[in-house]
Write an enzyme that holds these catalytic residues in place. Structure first.
Site, PDB file in Angstrom:
ATOM      1  N   LYS A 141      -4.999   3.450  15.868  1.00  0.00           N
ATOM      2  CA  LYS A 141      -4.063   3.241  14.699  1.00  0.00           C
ATOM      3  C   LYS A 141      -3.266   1.727  15.196  1.00  0.00           C
ATOM      4  O   LYS A 141      -2.507   1.392  14.369  1.00  0.00           O
ATOM      5  CB  LYS A 141      -3.171   4.028  14.384  1.00  0.00           C
ATOM      6  CG  LYS A 141      -3.553   5.587  13.989  1.00  0.00           C
ATOM      7  CD  LYS A 141      -2.463   6.588  13.831  1.00  0.00           C
ATOM      8  CE  LYS A 141      -3.308   7.888  13.617  1.00  0.00           C
ATOM      9  NZ  LYS A 141      -2.342   9.104  13.312  1.00  0.00           N
ATOM     10  N   HIS A 185       9.364  -5.379   1.121  1.00  0.00           N
ATOM     11  CA  HIS A 185       9.932  -5.116   2.308  1.00  0.00           C
ATOM     12  C   HIS A 185       9.620  -5.912   3.454  1.00  0.00           C
ATOM     13  O   HIS A 185       9.189  -5.243   4.548  1.00  0.00           O
ATOM     14  CB  HIS A 185       9.775  -3.752   2.383  1.00  0.00           C
ATOM     15  CG  HIS A 185      10.082  -2.627   1.272  1.00  0.00           C
ATOM     16  ND1 HIS A 185      11.470  -2.515   1.017  1.00  0.00           N
ATOM     17  CD2 HIS A 185       9.417  -2.045   0.270  1.00  0.00           C
ATOM     18  CE1 HIS A 185      11.615  -1.841  -0.375  1.00  0.00           C
ATOM     19  NE2 HIS A 185      10.361  -1.605  -0.680  1.00  0.00           N
ATOM     20  N   ARG A 243       1.057  20.610  10.548  1.00  0.00           N
ATOM     21  CA  ARG A 243       0.754  19.502   9.926  1.00  0.00           C
ATOM     22  C   ARG A 243       0.160  20.341   8.515  1.00  0.00           C
ATOM     23  O   ARG A 243      -0.537  21.362   8.632  1.00  0.00           O
ATOM     24  CB  ARG A 243      -0.214  18.517  10.411  1.00  0.00           C
ATOM     25  CG  ARG A 243       0.074  17.902  11.551  1.00  0.00           C
ATOM     26  CD  ARG A 243       1.415  16.839  11.291  1.00  0.00           C
ATOM     27  NE  ARG A 243       1.085  15.904  10.510  1.00  0.00           N
ATOM     28  CZ  ARG A 243       0.709  14.594  10.929  1.00  0.00           C
ATOM     29  NH1 ARG A 243       0.583  14.499  12.083  1.00  0.00           N
ATOM     30  NH2 ARG A 243       0.555  13.568  10.067  1.00  0.00           N
ATOM     31  N   PRO A 281      -1.060   4.944   7.792  1.00  0.00           N
ATOM     32  CA  PRO A 281      -2.323   4.131   8.049  1.00  0.00           C
ATOM     33  C   PRO A 281      -3.054   4.930   9.172  1.00  0.00           C
ATOM     34  O   PRO A 281      -2.493   4.934  10.226  1.00  0.00           O
ATOM     35  CB  PRO A 281      -1.634   2.902   8.327  1.00  0.00           C
ATOM     36  CG  PRO A 281      -0.608   2.777   7.546  1.00  0.00           C
ATOM     37  CD  PRO A 281       0.242   4.157   7.540  1.00  0.00           C
ATOM     38  N   GLU A 282      -4.083   5.140   9.144  1.00  0.00           N
ATOM     39  CA  GLU A 282      -4.932   5.611  10.152  1.00  0.00           C
ATOM     40  C   GLU A 282      -5.945   4.523  10.659  1.00  0.00           C
ATOM     41  O   GLU A 282      -6.077   3.468  10.092  1.00  0.00           O
ATOM     42  CB  GLU A 282      -5.636   6.931   9.704  1.00  0.00           C
ATOM     43  CG  GLU A 282      -4.690   8.118   9.228  1.00  0.00           C
ATOM     44  CD  GLU A 282      -5.266   9.461   8.999  1.00  0.00           C
ATOM     45  OE1 GLU A 282      -6.430   9.734   9.661  1.00  0.00           O
ATOM     46  OE2 GLU A 282      -4.543  10.203   8.203  1.00  0.00           O
ATOM     47  N   ARG A 312       9.729   1.724   5.259  1.00  0.00           N
ATOM     48  CA  ARG A 312      10.346   2.828   6.063  1.00  0.00           C
ATOM     49  C   ARG A 312      10.491   2.381   7.330  1.00  0.00           C
ATOM     50  O   ARG A 312      11.322   3.198   8.331  1.00  0.00           O
ATOM     51  CB  ARG A 312       9.741   4.183   6.081  1.00  0.00           C
ATOM     52  CG  ARG A 312       9.703   4.646   4.451  1.00  0.00           C
ATOM     53  CD  ARG A 312       9.230   5.869   4.395  1.00  0.00           C
ATOM     54  NE  ARG A 312       9.705   7.085   5.120  1.00  0.00           N
ATOM     55  CZ  ARG A 312       9.442   8.352   5.297  1.00  0.00           C
ATOM     56  NH1 ARG A 312       8.321   8.703   4.688  1.00  0.00           N
ATOM     57  NH2 ARG A 312      10.248   9.232   5.718  1.00  0.00           N
TER      58      ARG A 312
END
Length: 262
Positions: free
Chosen positions: A59, A93, A252, A2-3, A112
């Protein structure tokens, strides 16, 4: 991961569902998501309080409690919120559940667990501790401030956009889109940018992030001229129909059009 646009959407969701509701119970499903507070201390701090307001910085989502302290949410690669009443609607989750006195719950879901939750006295303390730069959509962040940031850089343009200590909020995906919309190759050195290119980059940054927020950070809703829905190796460029390239830049994976981006 997520940005900035994703987190702004999460903020809007929290504001629309969970503000000004009294927290009846706090349920921590996995302590790994708590970064500087124990489960017992968090429960003690939150019970009987309400989420009063929220703000975003890059973020990170910063939520003010009625008692004066702040909850900080970082969403890692897979985090999001879910507000629900029926237990059958609980996300798969859920790591933290806030039970409100109206019977609803707000779940912080993170498969995660690469993000986390902190409790701080005030937000500037958190921003300073984590050395976060200016928020990319701050109203005070004008072209001159952007050019000042670029003046201190010597690496690739993509890396400069993603440096959270200088400019908070832009990650791998949106840096590609911003550079694509500005017509600038991701490997182009910041020191080689012309005055007009720096201006175009700034304007593209603001435009792309605002467009993403308006479209709920959903790539399927983006304009046809955007790279993100076509961000795959070998895909056709949405502007020239050339081939989208994939390359490692500053560690990246970058996607770009070699024809449209010079």
């Amino acid at each position: 991961m997520p940005e900035l646009p994703d987190v702004e959407v999460f903020k809007q969701y929290l504001d629309a569902t969970s503000l000004h509701q009294t927290i009846k119970e706090v349920e921590v499903r996995h302590q790994r998501v708590l970064k500087n507070v124990s489960e017992d201390a968090l429960r003690e701090e939150l019970r009987g309080q309400a989420l009063e307001s929220s703000r975003r910085h890059g973020k990170h989502l910063l939520v003010e409690l009625s008692g004066g302290k702040w909850l900080i949410f970082h969403f890692g690669m897979t985090g999001y919120f879910s507000y629900y009443k029926d237990e059958k609607q609980e996300p798969p989750h859920a790591r933290l559940l806030l039970h409100f006195d109206n019977g609803y719950r707000l779940a912080y879901d993170s498969q995660r667990m690469l993000g986390g939750i902190e409790l701080v006295e005030e937000p500037e303390q958190y921003i300073s501790k984590h050395e976060l730069g200016t928020d990319a959509l701050s109203e005070a962040f004008d072209l001159q401030a952007f050019k000042k940031i670029l003046a201190g850089k010597r690496g690739a343009s993509k890396a400069a956009l993603m440096d959270q200590q200088s400019l908070a909020g832009i990650g791998n995906i949106y840096s590609d889109e911003i550079l694509f919309q500005a017509g600038i190759h991701p490997k182009k050195s910041v020191s080689d940018l012309t005055e007009q290119e720096a201006r175009s980059l700034y304007q593209a940054m603001k435009r792309v992030l605002q467009t993403a927020i308006r479209n709920q950070a959903d790539p399927q809703q983006f304009p046809d001229s955007y790279l993100i829905p076509h961000r795959r190796k070998g895909e056709k460029c949405p502007q020239c129909s050339g081939e989208v390239k994939q390359e490692k830049i500053s560690g990246r994976t970058a996607y770009y059009c070699p024809t449209c981006q010079t």
